[in-house]
Design a protein around this motif. Structure first.
Motif, PDB file in Angstrom:
ATOM      1  N   LYS A 152      55.404  23.426  52.218  1.00 45.49           N
ATOM      2  CA  LYS A 152      54.648  24.665  52.299  1.00 45.49           C
ATOM      3  C   LYS A 152      54.330  25.173  50.895  1.00 45.49           C
ATOM      4  N   VAL A 153      53.118  25.703  50.737  1.00 43.57           N
ATOM      5  CA  VAL A 153      52.631  26.116  49.426  1.00 43.57           C
ATOM      6  C   VAL A 153      53.370  27.364  48.948  1.00 43.57           C
ATOM      7  N   VAL A 154      53.983  27.238  47.776  1.00 41.60           N
ATOM      8  CA  VAL A 154      54.621  28.381  47.123  1.00 41.60           C
ATOM      9  C   VAL A 154      53.614  29.056  46.196  1.00 41.60           C
ATOM     10  N   TYR A 155      52.938  28.234  45.371  1.00 43.28           N
ATOM     11  CA  TYR A 155      51.898  28.738  44.484  1.00 43.28           C
ATOM     12  C   TYR A 155      50.733  27.765  44.488  1.00 43.28           C
ATOM     13  N   ILE A 156      49.546  28.267  44.216  1.00 42.83           N
ATOM     14  CA  ILE A 156      48.351  27.466  44.086  1.00 42.83           C
ATOM     15  C   ILE A 156      47.717  27.764  42.738  1.00 42.83           C
ATOM     16  N   GLY A 157      47.243  26.738  42.053  1.00 44.59           N
ATOM     17  CA  GLY A 157      46.635  26.918  40.739  1.00 44.59           C
ATOM     18  C   GLY A 157      47.061  25.795  39.820  1.00 44.59           C
ATOM     19  N   ASN A 158      46.279  25.555  38.780  1.00 42.04           N
ATOM     20  CA  ASN A 158      46.530  24.433  37.879  1.00 42.04           C
ATOM     21  C   ASN A 158      47.352  24.879  36.682  1.00 42.04           C
ATOM     22  N   PRO A 159      48.576  24.375  36.531  1.00 42.91           N
ATOM     23  CA  PRO A 159      49.456  24.842  35.451  1.00 42.91           C
ATOM     24  C   PRO A 159      49.041  24.386  34.058  1.00 42.91           C
ATOM     25  N   VAL A 160      48.187  23.362  33.949  1.00 45.22           N
ATOM     26  CA  VAL A 160      47.760  22.936  32.612  1.00 45.22           C
ATOM     27  C   VAL A 160      46.517  23.694  32.158  1.00 45.22           C
ATOM     28  N   HIS A 161      45.863  24.399  33.076  1.00 47.69           N
ATOM     29  CA  HIS A 161      44.696  25.200  32.725  1.00 47.69           C
ATOM     30  C   HIS A 161      45.042  26.672  32.575  1.00 47.69           C
ATOM     31  N   ASN A 162      46.099  27.115  33.235  1.00 53.86           N
ATOM     32  CA  ASN A 162      46.446  28.527  33.281  1.00 53.86           C
ATOM     33  C   ASN A 162      47.899  28.706  32.848  1.00 53.86           C
ATOM     34  N   PRO A 163      48.155  29.252  31.647  1.00 50.10           N
ATOM     35  CA  PRO A 163      49.529  29.382  31.146  1.00 50.10           C
ATOM     36  C   PRO A 163      50.411  30.269  32.021  1.00 50.10           C
ATOM     37  N   ARG A 164      49.828  31.242  32.707  1.00 49.16           N
ATOM     38  CA  ARG A 164      50.645  32.105  33.561  1.00 49.16           C
ATOM     39  C   ARG A 164      51.038  31.384  34.849  1.00 49.16           C
ATOM     40  N   ILE A 165      50.125  30.592  35.380  1.00 50.74           N
ATOM     41  CA  ILE A 165      50.478  29.752  36.533  1.00 50.74           C
ATOM     42  C   ILE A 165      51.572  28.769  36.129  1.00 50.74           C
ATOM     43  N   ARG A 166      51.462  28.216  34.946  1.00 47.10           N
ATOM     44  CA  ARG A 166      52.484  27.304  34.419  1.00 47.10           C
ATOM     45  C   ARG A 166      53.844  27.988  34.420  1.00 47.10           C
ATOM     46  N   HIS A 180      50.629  36.923  42.599  1.00 44.99           N
ATOM     47  CA  HIS A 180      49.964  35.631  42.428  1.00 44.99           C
ATOM     48  C   HIS A 180      48.462  35.829  42.291  1.00 44.99           C
ATOM     49  N   ILE A 181      47.862  36.642  43.156  1.00 44.24           N
ATOM     50  CA  ILE A 181      46.428  36.917  43.084  1.00 44.24           C
ATOM     51  C   ILE A 181      46.077  37.566  41.741  1.00 44.24           C
ATOM     52  N   ALA A 182      46.901  38.510  41.320  1.00 44.22           N
ATOM     53  CA  ALA A 182      46.633  39.221  40.069  1.00 44.22           C
ATOM     54  C   ALA A 182      46.662  38.277  38.882  1.00 44.22           C
ATOM     55  N   ILE A 183      47.628  37.353  38.875  1.00 44.41           N
ATOM     56  CA  ILE A 183      47.743  36.402  37.773  1.00 44.41           C
ATOM     57  C   ILE A 183      46.509  35.518  37.699  1.00 44.41           C
ATOM     58  N   VAL A 184      46.101  34.971  38.842  1.00 45.65           N
ATOM     59  CA  VAL A 184      44.941  34.079  38.858  1.00 45.65           C
ATOM     60  C   VAL A 184      43.683  34.842  38.481  1.00 45.65           C
ATOM     61  N   ALA A 185      43.525  36.016  39.019  1.00 46.91           N
ATOM     62  CA  ALA A 185      42.336  36.811  38.718  1.00 46.91           C
ATOM     63  C   ALA A 185      42.296  37.213  37.249  1.00 46.91           C
ATOM     64  N   ALA A 186      43.451  37.518  36.675  1.00 46.22           N
ATOM     65  CA  ALA A 186      43.509  37.889  35.257  1.00 46.22           C
ATOM     66  C   ALA A 186      43.075  36.737  34.374  1.00 46.22           C
ATOM     67  N   GLN A 212      43.023  23.109  43.354  1.00 44.61           N
ATOM     68  CA  GLN A 212      43.343  21.850  44.015  1.00 44.61           C
ATOM     69  C   GLN A 212      44.698  21.329  43.562  1.00 44.61           C
ATOM     70  N   CYS A 213      45.511  22.237  43.046  1.00 46.80           N
ATOM     71  CA  CYS A 213      46.871  21.901  42.621  1.00 46.80           C
ATOM     72  C   CYS A 213      47.836  22.889  43.284  1.00 46.80           C
ATOM     73  N   PHE A 214      48.980  22.369  43.756  1.00 47.34           N
ATOM     74  CA  PHE A 214      49.888  23.186  44.556  1.00 47.34           C
ATOM     75  C   PHE A 214      51.342  22.922  44.174  1.00 47.34           C
ATOM     76  N   LEU A 215      52.136  23.981  44.121  1.00 48.35           N
ATOM     77  CA  LEU A 215      53.594  23.854  44.091  1.00 48.35           C
ATOM     78  C   LEU A 215      54.065  24.044  45.529  1.00 48.35           C
ATOM     79  N   ILE A 216      54.715  23.031  46.100  1.00 51.06           N
ATOM     80  CA  ILE A 216      55.156  23.115  47.493  1.00 51.06           C
ATOM     81  C   ILE A 216      56.664  22.948  47.571  1.00 51.06           C
ATOM     82  N   ASP A 217      57.251  23.501  48.645  1.00 58.22           N
ATOM     83  CA  ASP A 217      58.699  23.442  48.812  1.00 58.22           C
ATOM     84  C   ASP A 217      59.093  22.203  49.619  1.00 58.22           C
TER      85      ASP A 217
END
Length: 293
Positions: A157-171, A8-14, A148-153
């Motif tokens: 609880k947060v599964v992933y953090i990041g904006n899926p419309v700004h980051n295709p890999r987060i999407r 997850h960190i690698a994807i966001v950092a990339a 400020q966007c979260f996928l929660i179960d």
């Protein structure tokens, strides 16, 4: 879990590859802090449609939820990019069969602006106008708007953090999680397809005032991905577009029926913008002619 966190960190950092070391450290810290953290919701949250009409909603009904917090800093319209959210929600609903809600929680500078933006882009999913910013007071969300966007179960609880419309890999990560890895992001390749349209410009000639005429726009999917129309925008209320909202498989065709009702006397030049998964989106359909008494 550790492997997921590192990935997850690698994807966001990339995605933010151009940032400096200080920013990379900030990103790493944010992801570590929020992965697995429970988001606490205030009591008696009120959800509305278009920021106005109250709608019933229970936070405990879904296996996953996407929570998008929108603060009052900066240009709300620029941050939101609601047309991209509408595209994402359409894909999400199709893949999850409508079981994963997207919750927008706004702390707005101007409540009227939020209502206007939601109506303008026809975003009819439940939203919460949190004028006292209660949810942020309970959770202290990151100030960085990209986080400020979260996928929660189901336990919030947060599964992933990041904006899926700004980051295709987060999407892709969001969609893979909610579909139990059935979703394949085509190894990073475009999800767009290619289409062939027989006609985009229609000369309707001379029309009598108050008469209506309908044209049919034939579209064939000649690519290798399903063709999806996310939305249409008419240039005025005298023009309306009707189409089947189901994805069109490769090799198949569909039709958009556009009706123009002649109201004002004189020359007219109306357009319908078709937002879809093609490189040339939006497609522009043009109707012109003259209205006589």
């Amino acid at each position: 879990m550790r492997r997921i966190l590192i990935f997850h960190i690698a994807i966001v950092a990339a995605f933010l590859y151009s940032c400096q070391n200080k920013q990379k450290k900030e990103i790493t810290q944010i992801v570590k802090e929020w992965q697995g953290k429970e988001i606490v919701f205030p009591e008696k949250m009120i959800f509305t449609q278009f920021g106005q009409d109250t709608v019933p909603y229970s936070l405990s009904e879904s296996p996953y939820k996407i929570v998008m917090y929108v603060d009052s800093v900066g240009c709300t319209s620029c941050k939101l990019q609601l047309h991209k959210w509408k595209e994402f929600v359409t894909e999400l609903d199709s893949l999850s069969r409508g079981t994963v809600p997207v919750l927008f929680i706004f702390h707005p500078k101007d409540k009227r602006e939020i209502s206007y933006l939601l109506k303008r882009d026809d975003i009819d999913i439940p939203v919460c106008i949190d004028e006292k910013d209660r949810i942020n007071a309970l959770n202290r969300f990151p100030e960085n708007q990209s986080f400020q966007c979260f996928l929660i179960d189901k336990d919030n609880k947060v599964v992933y953090i990041g904006n899926p419309v700004h980051n295709p890999r987060i999407r892709a990560m969001y969609l893979q999680q909610v579909t139990e890895n059935r979703y394949v992001a085509a190894s990073g390749l475009s999800r767009n397809t290619r289409i062939r349209i027989e006609q985009t410009d229609f000369d309707l000639g001379k029309l009598k005032q108050e008469n209506a005429v309908t044209v049919s726009v034939a579209i064939r999917n000649i690519g290798d991905k399903p063709f999806v129309i996310f939305d249409t925008k008419e240039s005025c209320g005298c023009t309306a577009a009707i189409y089947d909202k189901k994805p069109v498989e490769p090799g198949h065709s569909m039709k958009i029926k556009i009706t123009y009702r002649a109201e004002d006397i004189g020359f007219f030049n109306k357009t319908v913008s078709v937002f879809c998964n093609t490189d040339t989106s939006p497609l522009i359909i043009r109707l012109k002619g003259t209205v006589e008494q």
